[in-house]
Design an enzyme around this catalytic site. Structure first.
Site, PDB file in Angstrom:
ATOM      1  N   ASN A  11       0.173  -1.475   0.174  1.00  0.00           N
ATOM      2  CA  ASN A  11      -0.139   0.057  -0.084  1.00  0.00           C
ATOM      3  C   ASN A  11       0.776   0.802   0.112  1.00  0.00           C
ATOM      4  O   ASN A  11       1.911   1.468   1.239  1.00  0.00           O
ATOM      5  CB  ASN A  11      -0.657  -0.193   1.529  1.00  0.00           C
ATOM      6  CG  ASN A  11      -1.630   1.220   1.917  1.00  0.00           C
ATOM      7  OD1 ASN A  11      -1.545   1.616   0.815  1.00  0.00           O
ATOM      8  ND2 ASN A  11      -2.016   1.402   2.324  1.00  0.00           N
ATOM      9  N   TRP A  12       1.074   2.109  -0.848  1.00  0.00           N
ATOM     10  CA  TRP A  12       1.741   2.635  -1.066  1.00  0.00           C
ATOM     11  C   TRP A  12       1.128   4.709  -0.820  1.00  0.00           C
ATOM     12  O   TRP A  12       2.054   5.124  -0.554  1.00  0.00           O
ATOM     13  CB  TRP A  12       1.895   3.369  -2.743  1.00  0.00           C
ATOM     14  CG  TRP A  12       2.813   2.309  -3.733  1.00  0.00           C
ATOM     15  CD1 TRP A  12       3.637   1.174  -2.888  1.00  0.00           C
ATOM     16  CD2 TRP A  12       3.171   1.934  -4.847  1.00  0.00           C
ATOM     17  NE1 TRP A  12       3.773   0.258  -3.545  1.00  0.00           N
ATOM     18  CE2 TRP A  12       4.072   1.177  -4.736  1.00  0.00           C
ATOM     19  CE3 TRP A  12       3.130   3.108  -5.650  1.00  0.00           C
ATOM     20  CZ2 TRP A  12       4.364   0.533  -5.957  1.00  0.00           C
ATOM     21  CZ3 TRP A  12       3.699   2.970  -6.991  1.00  0.00           C
ATOM     22  CH2 TRP A  12       4.414   1.582  -7.262  1.00  0.00           C
ATOM     23  N   LYS A  13      -0.340   4.393  -0.070  1.00  0.00           N
ATOM     24  CA  LYS A  13      -0.222   4.952   0.427  1.00  0.00           C
ATOM     25  C   LYS A  13      -0.402   6.372  -0.221  1.00  0.00           C
ATOM     26  O   LYS A  13      -0.538   7.095  -1.403  1.00  0.00           O
ATOM     27  CB  LYS A  13      -0.071   5.468   1.908  1.00  0.00           C
ATOM     28  CG  LYS A  13       0.225   4.115   3.128  1.00  0.00           C
ATOM     29  CD  LYS A  13      -0.480   4.311   3.840  1.00  0.00           C
ATOM     30  CE  LYS A  13       0.070   3.526   4.821  1.00  0.00           C
ATOM     31  NZ  LYS A  13       0.841   3.584   6.422  1.00  0.00           N
ATOM     32  N   HIS A  97      -9.271   0.782   4.893  1.00  0.00           N
ATOM     33  CA  HIS A  97      -8.388   0.675   6.115  1.00  0.00           C
ATOM     34  C   HIS A  97      -7.666   1.598   6.753  1.00  0.00           C
ATOM     35  O   HIS A  97      -9.110   2.948   6.684  1.00  0.00           O
ATOM     36  CB  HIS A  97      -7.155   1.513   4.839  1.00  0.00           C
ATOM     37  CG  HIS A  97      -5.651   1.437   5.322  1.00  0.00           C
ATOM     38  ND1 HIS A  97      -4.996   2.097   6.069  1.00  0.00           N
ATOM     39  CD2 HIS A  97      -5.067   0.717   5.048  1.00  0.00           C
ATOM     40  CE1 HIS A  97      -4.206   2.295   6.241  1.00  0.00           C
ATOM     41  NE2 HIS A  97      -3.938   0.431   5.385  1.00  0.00           N
ATOM     42  N   GLU A  99      -7.064   4.508   8.069  1.00  0.00           N
ATOM     43  CA  GLU A  99      -6.628   5.147   7.890  1.00  0.00           C
ATOM     44  C   GLU A  99      -7.794   5.978   7.102  1.00  0.00           C
ATOM     45  O   GLU A  99      -8.484   7.141   7.499  1.00  0.00           O
ATOM     46  CB  GLU A  99      -5.567   6.414   7.251  1.00  0.00           C
ATOM     47  CG  GLU A  99      -4.344   5.555   7.962  1.00  0.00           C
ATOM     48  CD  GLU A  99      -3.035   5.025   6.644  1.00  0.00           C
ATOM     49  OE1 GLU A  99      -2.564   5.449   5.960  1.00  0.00           O
ATOM     50  OE2 GLU A  99      -1.648   4.463   7.503  1.00  0.00           O
ATOM     51  N   GLU A 169      -5.327  -5.883  10.169  1.00  0.00           N
ATOM     52  CA  GLU A 169      -3.925  -4.736  10.955  1.00  0.00           C
ATOM     53  C   GLU A 169      -4.017  -3.406  12.168  1.00  0.00           C
ATOM     54  O   GLU A 169      -5.184  -3.045  12.323  1.00  0.00           O
ATOM     55  CB  GLU A 169      -3.968  -3.518   9.492  1.00  0.00           C
ATOM     56  CG  GLU A 169      -4.413  -4.140   8.568  1.00  0.00           C
ATOM     57  CD  GLU A 169      -3.354  -2.914   7.195  1.00  0.00           C
ATOM     58  OE1 GLU A 169      -1.995  -3.265   7.082  1.00  0.00           O
ATOM     59  OE2 GLU A 169      -3.989  -1.759   7.143  1.00  0.00           O
ATOM     60  N   GLY A 175       2.228   2.057  10.372  1.00  0.00           N
ATOM     61  CA  GLY A 175       3.928   2.830  10.698  1.00  0.00           C
ATOM     62  C   GLY A 175       4.411   3.236  11.587  1.00  0.00           C
ATOM     63  O   GLY A 175       4.668   4.543  12.206  1.00  0.00           O
ATOM     64  N   SER A 215       3.583  -2.812  10.082  1.00  0.00           N
ATOM     65  CA  SER A 215       5.573  -2.698  10.310  1.00  0.00           C
ATOM     66  C   SER A 215       5.804  -3.861   9.758  1.00  0.00           C
ATOM     67  O   SER A 215       7.171  -4.037  10.467  1.00  0.00           O
ATOM     68  CB  SER A 215       5.817  -2.080  11.710  1.00  0.00           C
ATOM     69  OG  SER A 215       4.993  -0.927  12.444  1.00  0.00           O
ATOM     70  N   GLY A 237       4.793   1.415   4.538  1.00  0.00           N
ATOM     71  CA  GLY A 237       6.159   1.683   4.528  1.00  0.00           C
ATOM     72  C   GLY A 237       6.881   0.753   3.702  1.00  0.00           C
ATOM     73  O   GLY A 237       7.989   1.807   3.163  1.00  0.00           O
TER      74      GLY A 237
END
Ligand code: PEP
Length: 254
Positions: A11-13, A97, A99, A169, A175, A215, A237
């Site tokens: 996931n490159w966000k 997700h 976020e 998650e 992160g 992570s 990340g």
């Protein structure tokens, strides 16, 4: 991991311009050429989907979007439809997700609508769930996950459930550099599979892939992948650097 095919998704966000995305995908393609025992998925931001789609044609990498809207088209300024994602070359889409739940008001009910829309358009939903630190500390992990799972799959036909990928998650591990221990992650994955089994039966629960996210790095992937109910990883990340993402994809269980 059982007999389920592993899946490693990046996931490159909200990172990588088109040019940066091309550079990253070019490096990754070279590093993982020949890997054929893992489903490799990358989820660039919307603005880089087209260039990445072009670059991965004929390779062992598949494309995901990070979000979608449930209508096929219409006056929904700023939204992207499943039809648009399919025509851009996506075969997966991340849904719910943490976020998006935290900053953009997504709920179990909107997540459910998005999963259904993805399935109608033959996009594989990567359905994210996970508890916050407060919820874990208050020993609410299992009740939170129970609600997220049942809310997310509500009124979805049993035949479609096997097409969904669930990503567990824990929000406190995203992160932050903190990972759930292998045992903590396995315990939750087992619980999720059991819930799917209660809802849809054992055969379907055995097909559903459940990824761990939070992570994940090349140095902790193997410990996770040896767990019987962990079928892969959703990586944030560490998917932004070709060498670390390739290191995760090429994990080897000795
Ligand atoms: C994620 O955003 O889905 C994620 C797991 O991020 P990270 O790997 O950076 O914790």
């Amino acid at each position: 991991m059982a007999d389920r095919r592993p899946c490693i998704a990046g996931n490159w966000k909200m990172y990588k311009t088109g040019e940066e995305a091309l550079e990253l995908i070019g490096e990754l393609k070279d590093l993982i050429a020949g890997v054929d025992d893992v489903d490799v998925v990358v989820a660039p931001p919307f603005t880089a989907l087209s260039v990445v789609a072009d670059r991965i044609k004929g390779s062992n990498i598949q494309l995901a979007a990070q979000n979608l809207y449930w209508e096929s088209e219409g006056a929904y300024t700023g939204e992207i439809s499943p039809t648009m994602l399919v025509s851009t070359g996506c075969s997966y889409v991340i849904v719910g997700h943490s976020e998006r739940r935290q900053y953009f008001g997504e709920t179990d009910s909107t997540v459910n609508r998005k999963i259904k829309a993805a399935l109608v358009h033959n996009l594989v939903p990567i359905f994210c769930i996970g508890e916050s630190l407060e919820e874990r500390e208050a020993e609410k992990t299992f009740s939170v996950l129970d609600k997220q799972v049942s809310g997310g799959v509500e009124s979805i036909a049993a035949d479609d459930i096997g097409k969904i990928i669930i990503a567990y998650e824990p929000v406190w591990a995203i992160g932050t550099g903190k990972t759930a221990s292998n045992e903590q992650a396995q315990e939750v994955h087992h619980f999720i599979r059991k819930r799917v089994s209660d809802l849809y039966g054992k055969d379907i629960a055995n097909i559903v892939r459940i990824l761990y996210g939070g992570s994940v790095k090349p140095n902790n992937i193997v410990g996770l992948m040896v767990q019987p109910d962990i079928d892969g990883a959703l990586v944030g990340g560490a998917s932004l650097t070709a060498s670390s993402f390739a290191g995760i994809i090429k994990f080897k269980i000795s």
